[in-house]
Design an enzyme around this catalytic site. Structure first.
Site, PDB file in Angstrom:
ATOM      1  N   GLY A 185      -6.637  40.710  80.160  1.00  0.00           N
ATOM      2  CA  GLY A 185      -5.641  40.220  80.392  1.00  0.00           C
ATOM      3  C   GLY A 185      -5.929  38.674  81.410  1.00  0.00           C
ATOM      4  N   ARG A 230      -8.488  41.397  73.838  1.00  0.00           N
ATOM      5  CA  ARG A 230      -9.213  42.565  73.914  1.00  0.00           C
ATOM      6  C   ARG A 230      -9.710  42.783  72.475  1.00  0.00           C
ATOM      7  NH1 ARG A 230      -6.187  43.938  78.747  1.00  0.00           N
ATOM      8  NH2 ARG A 230      -4.326  43.124  78.750  1.00  0.00           N
ATOM      9  N   ASP A 259     -11.704  45.793  84.736  1.00  0.00           N
ATOM     10  CA  ASP A 259     -12.508  46.928  84.665  1.00  0.00           C
ATOM     11  C   ASP A 259     -13.042  47.221  83.311  1.00  0.00           C
ATOM     12  OD1 ASP A 259     -10.030  47.430  84.016  1.00  0.00           O
ATOM     13  OD2 ASP A 259     -10.136  49.348  85.024  1.00  0.00           O
ATOM     14  N   THR A 270      -8.645  39.414  87.127  1.00  0.00           N
ATOM     15  CA  THR A 270      -7.319  39.960  87.092  1.00  0.00           C
ATOM     16  C   THR A 270      -6.382  40.067  88.220  1.00  0.00           C
ATOM     17  OG1 THR A 270      -6.567  42.311  86.826  1.00  0.00           O
ATOM     18  CG2 THR A 270      -8.629  42.169  87.915  1.00  0.00           C
ATOM     19  N   ILE A 271      -5.068  39.951  87.761  1.00  0.00           N
ATOM     20  CA  ILE A 271      -4.155  39.989  88.935  1.00  0.00           C
ATOM     21  C   ILE A 271      -3.859  41.270  89.703  1.00  0.00           C
ATOM     22  CG2 ILE A 271      -2.779  38.119  87.901  1.00  0.00           C
ATOM     23  CD1 ILE A 271      -0.482  40.264  86.894  1.00  0.00           C
ATOM     24  N   ASP A 272      -4.399  42.436  89.127  1.00  0.00           N
ATOM     25  CA  ASP A 272      -3.957  43.692  89.506  1.00  0.00           C
ATOM     26  C   ASP A 272      -4.476  44.110  90.814  1.00  0.00           C
ATOM     27  OD1 ASP A 272      -2.741  43.934  87.269  1.00  0.00           O
ATOM     28  OD2 ASP A 272      -4.116  45.292  86.419  1.00  0.00           O
ATOM     29  N   ASP A 278      -7.524  45.838  91.133  1.00  0.00           N
ATOM     30  CA  ASP A 278      -7.700  47.145  91.050  1.00  0.00           C
ATOM     31  C   ASP A 278      -9.331  47.436  90.874  1.00  0.00           C
ATOM     32  OD1 ASP A 278      -8.077  46.089  88.482  1.00  0.00           O
ATOM     33  OD2 ASP A 278      -6.956  47.396  87.275  1.00  0.00           O
ATOM     34  N   ARG A 326      -0.583  47.598  86.454  1.00  0.00           N
ATOM     35  CA  ARG A 326      -1.154  48.720  85.540  1.00  0.00           C
ATOM     36  C   ARG A 326      -1.118  50.235  86.274  1.00  0.00           C
ATOM     37  NH1 ARG A 326      -4.731  48.089  80.506  1.00  0.00           N
ATOM     38  NH2 ARG A 326      -4.427  45.961  81.026  1.00  0.00           N
ATOM     39  N   GLU A 345      12.367  47.098 101.289  1.00  0.00           N
ATOM     40  CA  GLU A 345      13.014  48.260 102.022  1.00  0.00           C
ATOM     41  C   GLU A 345      11.882  49.567 101.638  1.00  0.00           C
ATOM     42  OE1 GLU A 345      17.000  48.541 102.568  1.00  0.00           O
ATOM     43  OE2 GLU A 345      16.974  50.705 102.251  1.00  0.00           O
ATOM     44  N   ARG A 353       1.544  36.104  85.941  1.00  0.00           N
ATOM     45  CA  ARG A 353       0.315  35.854  85.461  1.00  0.00           C
ATOM     46  C   ARG A 353      -0.099  34.509  84.910  1.00  0.00           C
ATOM     47  NH1 ARG A 353      -1.869  40.469  81.295  1.00  0.00           N
ATOM     48  NH2 ARG A 353      -2.102  38.855  80.006  1.00  0.00           N
TER      49      ARG A 353
HETATM   50  N1  ATP Z   1     -16.120  51.239  77.631  1.00  0.00           N
HETATM   51  C1  ATP Z   1     -16.100  49.839  76.953  1.00  0.00           C
HETATM   52  N2  ATP Z   1     -17.271  49.739  76.393  1.00  0.00           N
HETATM   53  C2  ATP Z   1     -17.300  48.318  75.952  1.00  0.00           C
HETATM   54  N3  ATP Z   1     -16.574  47.294  75.823  1.00  0.00           N
HETATM   55  C3  ATP Z   1     -15.389  47.772  76.546  1.00  0.00           C
HETATM   56  C4  ATP Z   1     -14.966  48.968  77.082  1.00  0.00           C
HETATM   57  N4  ATP Z   1     -14.028  49.066  77.701  1.00  0.00           N
HETATM   58  C5  ATP Z   1     -13.441  47.887  77.402  1.00  0.00           C
HETATM   59  N5  ATP Z   1     -14.322  46.960  76.790  1.00  0.00           N
HETATM   60  C6  ATP Z   1     -13.934  45.568  76.259  1.00  0.00           C
HETATM   61  O1  ATP Z   1     -13.297  44.795  77.355  1.00  0.00           O
HETATM   62  C7  ATP Z   1     -11.897  44.140  76.739  1.00  0.00           C
HETATM   63  C8  ATP Z   1     -11.223  44.176  77.841  1.00  0.00           C
HETATM   64  O2  ATP Z   1     -10.956  45.641  78.320  1.00  0.00           O
HETATM   65  P1  ATP Z   1      -9.399  45.919  79.121  1.00  0.00           P
HETATM   66  O3  ATP Z   1      -8.291  45.556  77.901  1.00  0.00           O
HETATM   67  O4  ATP Z   1      -9.473  47.168  79.328  1.00  0.00           O
HETATM   68  O5  ATP Z   1      -9.037  44.638  80.136  1.00  0.00           O
HETATM   69  P2  ATP Z   1      -9.695  44.318  81.516  1.00  0.00           P
HETATM   70  O6  ATP Z   1     -10.944  43.819  81.401  1.00  0.00           O
HETATM   71  O7  ATP Z   1      -9.692  45.874  82.228  1.00  0.00           O
HETATM   72  O8  ATP Z   1      -8.657  43.477  82.169  1.00  0.00           O
HETATM   73  P3  ATP Z   1      -7.143  43.577  82.408  1.00  0.00           P
HETATM   74  O9  ATP Z   1      -6.847  45.151  82.932  1.00  0.00           O
HETATM   75  O10 ATP Z   1      -6.781  42.955  83.825  1.00  0.00           O
HETATM   76  O11 ATP Z   1      -6.228  43.280  81.475  1.00  0.00           O
HETATM   77  C9  ATP Z   1     -11.703  45.400  75.584  1.00  0.00           C
HETATM   78  O12 ATP Z   1     -10.973  44.645  74.685  1.00  0.00           O
HETATM   79  C10 ATP Z   1     -13.031  45.555  75.045  1.00  0.00           C
HETATM   80  O13 ATP Z   1     -13.273  44.454  74.080  1.00  0.00           O
HETATM   81  O1  F6P Z   2      -0.752  41.198  78.750  1.00  0.00           O
HETATM   82  P1  F6P Z   2      -0.663  42.584  78.234  1.00  0.00           P
HETATM   83  O2  F6P Z   2      -1.725  43.277  77.101  1.00  0.00           O
HETATM   84  O3  F6P Z   2       0.768  42.978  78.179  1.00  0.00           O
HETATM   85  O4  F6P Z   2      -1.206  43.610  79.711  1.00  0.00           O
HETATM   86  C1  F6P Z   2      -0.121  43.683  80.583  1.00  0.00           C
HETATM   87  C2  F6P Z   2      -1.369  44.337  81.565  1.00  0.00           C
HETATM   88  O5  F6P Z   2      -2.311  43.422  81.870  1.00  0.00           O
HETATM   89  C3  F6P Z   2      -2.103  43.232  83.615  1.00  0.00           C
HETATM   90  O6  F6P Z   2      -1.475  42.123  83.569  1.00  0.00           O
HETATM   91  C4  F6P Z   2      -3.455  43.129  83.965  1.00  0.00           C
HETATM   92  O7  F6P Z   2      -4.341  44.174  83.766  1.00  0.00           O
HETATM   93  C5  F6P Z   2      -1.423  44.412  83.987  1.00  0.00           C
HETATM   94  O8  F6P Z   2      -0.881  44.128  85.404  1.00  0.00           O
HETATM   95  C6  F6P Z   2      -0.373  44.811  82.765  1.00  0.00           C
HETATM   96  O9  F6P Z   2      -0.069  46.064  82.890  1.00  0.00           O
HETATM   97 MG    MG Z   3      -8.177  46.824  83.580  1.00  0.00          MG
END
Ligand code: ATP
Ligand code: F6P
Ligand code: MG
Length: 323
Positions: free
Chosen positions: A14, A75, A106, A128-130, A132, A174, A190, A256
């Site tokens: 994201g 993704r 992550d 990431t905005i989260d 996390d 998330r 609140e 976002r």
């Molecule tokens: N275990 C893994 N091994 C290799 N590549 C990975 C793995 N997990 C995720 N990725 C790659 O990273 C991309 C992004 O991961 P994910 O969709 O979890 O978002 P993120 O980086 O955690 O960001 P956000 O949670 O903020 O949206 C995945 O689409 C994939 O291409």
């Molecule tokens: O943009 P998408 O794929 O709908 O994902 C939304 C998710 O991505 C985030 O914006 C970032 O991880 C979360 O806060 C939310 O759950």
């Molecule tokens: Mg993530």
């Protein structure tokens, strides 16, 4: 003598406000230190498509203030397979690229970790905005997202107060309650419902009744998406306190977008430059962040396998101040 000569940068997962400032910092610092810098379009998907192009000083002009990511994000399922990772590493080797800066969450970090195992040097930035991601005080985009939520709640307060209603605001994050927590404290909510803290909606309703009795004119409940839907919370409030006419607002992807705050731009700029300097020194497989405001690089493995601490002190403070 630098440990890398050609580096690339990608944004993945994201998007978040400040990713552009981070890309700009990586490109400009890389060029400053005499490296060749490439952009990879659409995250790991673009890597597998060999969608890679050279970046110069002007290619990152006028983007520091823009939300989204000029490199676009995606993704990519294929990259989660070993075959995909081997293919990605080979594409980079064919181009002579020896280091990659990955800006994402992550999941993107895990992708970078796999790329390192295929012989490519990597550095990760928390985009990431989260908020996390562990081993960093803040992620890039979090501050902007919180400001957006606070701004929205300011507006909701006006109309909720006029009608003596309760407002249920569903926010992103998330599995992480940090946006809800920080926005909740800043807006005087609140009730703050987050996945890190157990709650009972009947108790929430009782507290709301008490507060209304003591003269509160409206009530704001923030629901982190990790605990479920705002609508579900509204149903329980409607049953227990029908007088307060719950209204649900789902802020969604508005959180976002938009121009990054100065805080996010500065964090992104510091981290982008830091990542490049680390690669030049031959350091790899690290996640860059700040701890107590100081720049740190931590093993990606450790970062992805450590759950971020939830700030109970802030949570309790928000509760104390919102009676
Ligand atoms: N275990 C893994 N091994 C290799 N590549 C990975 C793995 N997990 C995720 N990725 C790659 O990273 C991309 C992004 O991961 P994910 O969709 O979890 O978002 P993120 O980086 O955690 O960001 P956000 O949670 O903020 O949206 C995945 O689409 C994939 O291409
Ligand atoms: O943009 P998408 O794929 O709908 O994902 C939304 C998710 O991505 C985030 O914006 C970032 O991880 C979360 O806060 C939310 O759950
Ligand atoms: Mg993530």
């Amino acid at each position: 003598m630098t440990a890398v000569k050609k580096i690339a940068v990608l944004t993945s997962g994201g998007d978040s406000q400040g990713m552009n400032a981070a890309v700009r910092a990586v490109v400009r610092s890389g060029l400053y230190f005499g490296l060749e810098v490439f952009g990879i379009q659409r995250g790991y998907q673009g890597l597998l498509n060999d969608d890679i192009f050279p970046m110069d000083l002007r290619s990152v002009g006028d983007i520091i203030q823009r939300g989204g990511t000029v490199l676009q994000s995606a993704r990519c399922l294929e990259f989660t397979t070993e075959e995909g990772q081997k293919k990605g590493a080979q594409i980079l080797r064919n181009r002579g690229i020896d280091g990659v800066v990955v800006i994402g969450g992550d999941g993107s970090y895990q992708g970078a970790n796999k790329l390192t195992k295929q012989g490519i040097k990597t550095m990760c930035l928390p985009g990431t905005i989260d908020n996390d991601i562990s081993f960093t005080d803040y992620t890039i985009g979090f501050d902007t997202a919180v400001s957006i939520v606070v701004d929205a709640i300011n507006k909701l307060r006006d109309t909720m107060s006029s009608h003596e209603r309760s407002s249920i605001v569903e926010v992103m994050g998330r599995h992480c309650g940090d946006i809800a927590l920080h926005a909740g404290l800043a807006s005087g909510a609140e009730t703050i419902l987050v996945p890190e803290v157990e709650f009972d909606l009947n108790e929430v309703s009782d507290r709301m009744k008490q507060n209304f009795k003591h003269g509160k004119r409206h009530s704001i409940i923030i629901v982190a998406e990790g605990v479920g839907k705002g609508e579900t919370v509204a149903q329980v409030i409607q049953e227990n306190c029908p007088d307060y006419e719950p209204r649900v607002t789902v802020l969604g992807h508005i959180q976002r977008g938009g121009t990054p705050t100065a805080f996010d731009r500065n964090l992104a700029s510091r981290l982008g430059d830091f990542a490049v300097r680390q690669l030049i020194e031959g350091i790899s497989d690290k996640a860059c962040g700040t701890i107590d405001g100081k720049l740190v690089a931590t093993d990606i493995d450790k970062v992805v396998n450590t759950k971020k601490d939830f700030n109970m002190e802030l949570y309790e403070l928000a509760l104390r101040l919102s009676q």
